[in-house]
Design an enzyme around this catalytic site. Structure first.
Site, PDB file in Angstrom:
ATOM      1  N   TYR A  24       0.839  -1.212   0.000  1.00 43.63           N
ATOM      2  CA  TYR A  24       0.000   0.000   0.000  1.00 43.63           C
ATOM      3  C   TYR A  24       0.872   1.260   0.000  1.00 43.63           C
ATOM      4  CZ  TYR A  24      -3.326   3.562   1.477  1.00 43.63           C
ATOM      5  OH  TYR A  24      -4.072   4.707   1.549  1.00 43.63           O
ATOM      6  N   SER A 106      -2.964  13.316   8.107  1.00 42.13           N
ATOM      7  CA  SER A 106      -4.003  12.973   7.133  1.00 42.13           C
ATOM      8  C   SER A 106      -5.385  12.917   7.776  1.00 42.13           C
ATOM      9  CB  SER A 106      -3.674  11.600   6.534  1.00 42.13           C
ATOM     10  OG  SER A 106      -4.794  11.066   5.869  1.00 42.13           O
ATOM     11  N   GLN A 126      -4.539  17.883   7.144  1.00 43.39           N
ATOM     12  CA  GLN A 126      -4.932  17.651   5.737  1.00 43.39           C
ATOM     13  C   GLN A 126      -6.401  17.269   5.673  1.00 43.39           C
ATOM     14  OE1 GLN A 126      -5.236  14.039   4.409  1.00 43.39           O
ATOM     15  NE2 GLN A 126      -6.298  14.978   2.681  1.00 43.39           N
ATOM     16  N   TYR A 128      -9.640  15.914   3.424  1.00 47.31           N
ATOM     17  CA  TYR A 128     -10.367  15.356   2.279  1.00 47.31           C
ATOM     18  C   TYR A 128     -11.810  15.779   2.469  1.00 47.31           C
ATOM     19  CZ  TYR A 128      -6.800  11.926   0.764  1.00 47.31           C
ATOM     20  OH  TYR A 128      -5.686  11.307   0.278  1.00 47.31           O
ATOM     21  N   THR A 154      -6.567  18.628   0.164  1.00 46.44           N
ATOM     22  CA  THR A 154      -6.167  17.760  -0.950  1.00 46.44           C
ATOM     23  C   THR A 154      -7.299  17.669  -1.973  1.00 46.44           C
ATOM     24  OG1 THR A 154      -4.745  16.474   0.507  1.00 46.44           O
ATOM     25  CG2 THR A 154      -5.400  15.429  -1.566  1.00 46.44           C
ATOM     26  N   ARG A 163      -5.390   0.871  -7.768  1.00 43.75           N
ATOM     27  CA  ARG A 163      -4.042   0.444  -7.372  1.00 43.75           C
ATOM     28  C   ARG A 163      -3.992  -1.075  -7.453  1.00 43.75           C
ATOM     29  NH1 ARG A 163      -4.031   4.745  -2.653  1.00 43.75           N
ATOM     30  NH2 ARG A 163      -4.437   6.568  -3.938  1.00 43.75           N
ATOM     31  N   LYS A 253      -3.496  21.071  -2.147  1.00 41.86           N
ATOM     32  CA  LYS A 253      -2.546  19.996  -2.483  1.00 41.86           C
ATOM     33  C   LYS A 253      -3.067  19.178  -3.658  1.00 41.86           C
ATOM     34  CE  LYS A 253      -0.333  15.887  -0.416  1.00 41.86           C
ATOM     35  NZ  LYS A 253      -1.036  14.733  -0.956  1.00 41.86           N
ATOM     36  N   HIS A 277       0.001  13.209  -6.047  1.00 44.47           N
ATOM     37  CA  HIS A 277      -0.327  12.239  -4.996  1.00 44.47           C
ATOM     38  C   HIS A 277       0.675  11.077  -5.000  1.00 44.47           C
ATOM     39  CE1 HIS A 277      -3.912  11.949  -2.279  1.00 44.47           C
ATOM     40  NE2 HIS A 277      -3.408  10.764  -2.046  1.00 44.47           N
ATOM     41  N   ARG A 280      -0.178   8.068  -7.280  1.00 47.61           N
ATOM     42  CA  ARG A 280      -1.193   7.126  -6.783  1.00 47.61           C
ATOM     43  C   ARG A 280      -2.574   7.421  -7.348  1.00 47.61           C
ATOM     44  NH1 ARG A 280       0.874   4.737  -2.115  1.00 47.61           N
ATOM     45  NH2 ARG A 280      -1.031   4.615  -0.898  1.00 47.61           N
TER      46      ARG A 280
HETATM   47  C1  FNR Z   1      -0.333   9.228   0.562  1.00 53.99           C
HETATM   48  N1  FNR Z   1      -0.712  10.517   0.198  1.00 53.99           N
HETATM   49  C2  FNR Z   1      -1.775  11.110   0.831  1.00 53.99           C
HETATM   50  N2  FNR Z   1      -2.097  12.418   0.561  1.00 53.99           N
HETATM   51  C3  FNR Z   1      -3.113  13.035   1.214  1.00 53.99           C
HETATM   52  O1  FNR Z   1      -3.369  14.206   0.955  1.00 53.99           O
HETATM   53  N3  FNR Z   1      -3.830  12.350   2.158  1.00 53.99           N
HETATM   54  C4  FNR Z   1      -3.582  11.059   2.481  1.00 53.99           C
HETATM   55  O2  FNR Z   1      -4.237  10.468   3.334  1.00 53.99           O
HETATM   56  C5  FNR Z   1      -2.532  10.404   1.782  1.00 53.99           C
HETATM   57  N4  FNR Z   1      -2.241   9.086   2.039  1.00 53.99           N
HETATM   58  C6  FNR Z   1      -1.122   8.505   1.491  1.00 53.99           C
HETATM   59  C7  FNR Z   1      -0.755   7.212   1.880  1.00 53.99           C
HETATM   60  C8  FNR Z   1       0.431   6.666   1.400  1.00 53.99           C
HETATM   61  C9  FNR Z   1       0.825   5.288   1.856  1.00 53.99           C
HETATM   62  C10 FNR Z   1       1.240   7.392   0.491  1.00 53.99           C
HETATM   63  C11 FNR Z   1       2.536   6.817  -0.024  1.00 53.99           C
HETATM   64  C12 FNR Z   1       0.856   8.642   0.083  1.00 53.99           C
HETATM   65  C13 FNR Z   1       0.108  11.296  -0.749  1.00 53.99           C
HETATM   66  C14 FNR Z   1       1.250  11.999  -0.026  1.00 53.99           C
HETATM   67  O3  FNR Z   1       0.765  13.041   0.783  1.00 53.99           O
HETATM   68  C15 FNR Z   1       2.248  12.625  -1.021  1.00 53.99           C
HETATM   69  O4  FNR Z   1       1.559  13.399  -1.961  1.00 53.99           O
HETATM   70  C16 FNR Z   1       3.102  11.582  -1.754  1.00 53.99           C
HETATM   71  O5  FNR Z   1       3.431  10.515  -0.911  1.00 53.99           O
HETATM   72  C17 FNR Z   1       4.376  12.225  -2.270  1.00 53.99           C
HETATM   73  O6  FNR Z   1       5.135  11.320  -2.996  1.00 53.99           O
HETATM   74  P1  FNR Z   1       6.356  10.458  -2.387  1.00 53.99           P
HETATM   75  O7  FNR Z   1       7.143  11.357  -1.456  1.00 53.99           O
HETATM   76  O8  FNR Z   1       5.727   9.334  -1.664  1.00 53.99           O
HETATM   77  O9  FNR Z   1       7.091  10.037  -3.599  1.00 53.99           O
END
Ligand code: FNR
Length: 381
Positions: A24, A106, A126, A128, A154, A163, A253, A277, A280
């Site tokens: 994940y 988050s 953050q 949602y 976000t 995914r 974001k 993101h 993702r």
């Molecule tokens: C995230 N990201 C994310 N963003 C957000 O706004 N709320 C969230 O709950 C989450 N949850 C989340 C879970 C996991 C496991 C990952 C890896 C990422 C996105 C995160 O804030 C961010 O944008 C990215 O992780 C940045 O990329 P890198 O540093 O992982 O390459």
């Protein structure tokens, strides 16, 4: 193994965490093209080496919304961190505070905003947007009351991206008996995690939104409920609605396009995170770092522009600063470190980013991080 780089924390997390959680964290959407681009495009940027300058006085600090950061890095919001380490969000918040950088909590954290704030420093929060506006207004008011200084809204997740890894690992799509058996097997085969998180890290709910979710038992139930309840009707006009409850700085974001950045400015935001993101969501979009220069040219003078996506070293941080980011956020880097060994590992990882940034600044002749600009890059490279 003593971890030396973010890829080492990744490996330690891979060994320690149940497969469903490691995949994940590690995965992206669809074929993971954007996830790879985020990393590869940063790697491809050449720094410009400069020599014979007095580099004894490095200043890495930056100021953001009146808050002094010891270096231009923050911990991005990562959902369910309390499943990767015992009360993971509290641990991450403590590590960030010790190093002097912000931690962004988050909406779908295991620990609630109250739990994190009362354990130490109030986090950035953050948001949602879920369909239940009454609950959303309450949540914003709670974040405010908890002392959160900045709201990160976000906007790139009106629906979750597909995914594949989560389907294959059984994280999504399995429930009932097969889900329970899968979880039990994962626990038995990962005893360190079983002891730390499964037995001693409870409750395993999504603390800030638990009140909105009737009768959910596991975090995966929660995520399913949340996915069905994201509000897809959100527009820039809704920022006025957020403003009614939130009078502090708002950071949008998930912006990649200069037009969206201008809209964010017009709608009254104070900052944006250039982000996809972490690869993702919409696979195939450009990397965050390649989107950054045009966004900075569009709004850089008027909004705080941050970047996340693919940042794996202090060298990457300097590259992003050179292209106009005020600071970077790291997501996977801290989630891996948490999974590898909790707050001490997150602190160590941040220490690594710091020393790498120091080396990069020294060898590019950049004394002051705030003054980094495109002259630090070798454009012919
Ligand atoms: C995230 N990201 C994310 N963003 C957000 O706004 N709320 C969230 O709950 C989450 N949850 C989340 C879970 C996991 C496991 C990952 C890896 C990422 C996105 C995160 O804030 C961010 O944008 C990215 O992780 C940045 O990329 P890198 O540093 O992982 O390459």
């Amino acid at each position: 193994m003593t971890p030396a780089s973010v890829s080492d924390y990744r490996e330690l997390a891979r060994r320690r965490l149940p497969k469903i959680f490691f995949e994940y964290i590690d995965g992206g959407s669809y074929a993971e093209v954007t996830l790879r681009r985020n990393v590869a495009d940063l790697e491809a940027i050449a720094l410009r080496q400069r020599v014979m300058r007095d580099m004894t006085q490095l200043d890495m600090s930056v100021e953001v919304f009146g808050q002094k950061l010891s270096m231009p890095v923050g911990l991005a919001p990562v959902g369910m961190a309390g499943m990767y380490g015992r009360r993971g969000e509290v641990q991450a918040s403590a590590a960030a505070a010790k190093v002097g950088v912000p931690f962004c909590l988050s909406t779908v954290g295991v620990c609630s905003v109250e739990e994190v704030a009362s354990a130490g420093t109030p986090p950035w929060f953050q948001l949602y947007m879920l369909k239940d506006r009454g609950y959303m207004a309450e949540l914003l008011a709670r974040a405010k009351a908890a002392g959160c200084p900045v709201l990160v809204f976000t906007v790139d997740l009106p629906v979750p991206g597909a995914r594949y890894r989560d389907v294959r690992s059984g994280f999504t799509g399995s429930s009932g008996l097969s889900g329970a058996l899968n979880t039990a097997w994962q626990g038995v085969t990962h005893p360190a995690w079983l002891w730390d998180v499964w037995l001693h890290g409870r409750p395993h709910t999504l603390g800030s939104v638990v009140g909105a979710i009737p009768q959910s038992r596991s975090v995966t139930d929660f995520l399913g409920w949340i996915a069905r309840n994201f509000d897809r009707s959100v527009t820039w006009a809704d920022l006025d609605w957020v403003r009614k409850t939130w009078d502090g700085p708002i950071v949008i974001k998930g912006v990649l396009d200069p037009e969206d950045a201008r809209d964010a400015l017009r709608a009254g935001a104070q900052g944006i995170v250039v982000s996809n993101h972490g690869g993702r969501q919409l696979d195939g979009v450009r990397s965050s770092i390649s989107a950054l220069p045009a966004v900075v040219d569009a709004v850089g003078g008027e909004l705080e522009v941050f970047l996340d996506g693919g940042v794996r070293s202090g060298l990457d941080v300097l590259k992003a600063l050179a292209l106009g980011a005020r600071a970077c956020f790291v997501g996977r880097a801290w989630a891996y470190a948490l999974g590898a060994g909790g707050a001490p590992m997150i602190e160590k990882m941040l220490g690594t980013l710091r020393s790498e940034l120091a080396v990069a600044m020294t060898l590019t002749g950049c004394n002051v991080a705030r003054e980094a600009n495109r002259a630090l890059l070798d454009v012919a490279g």
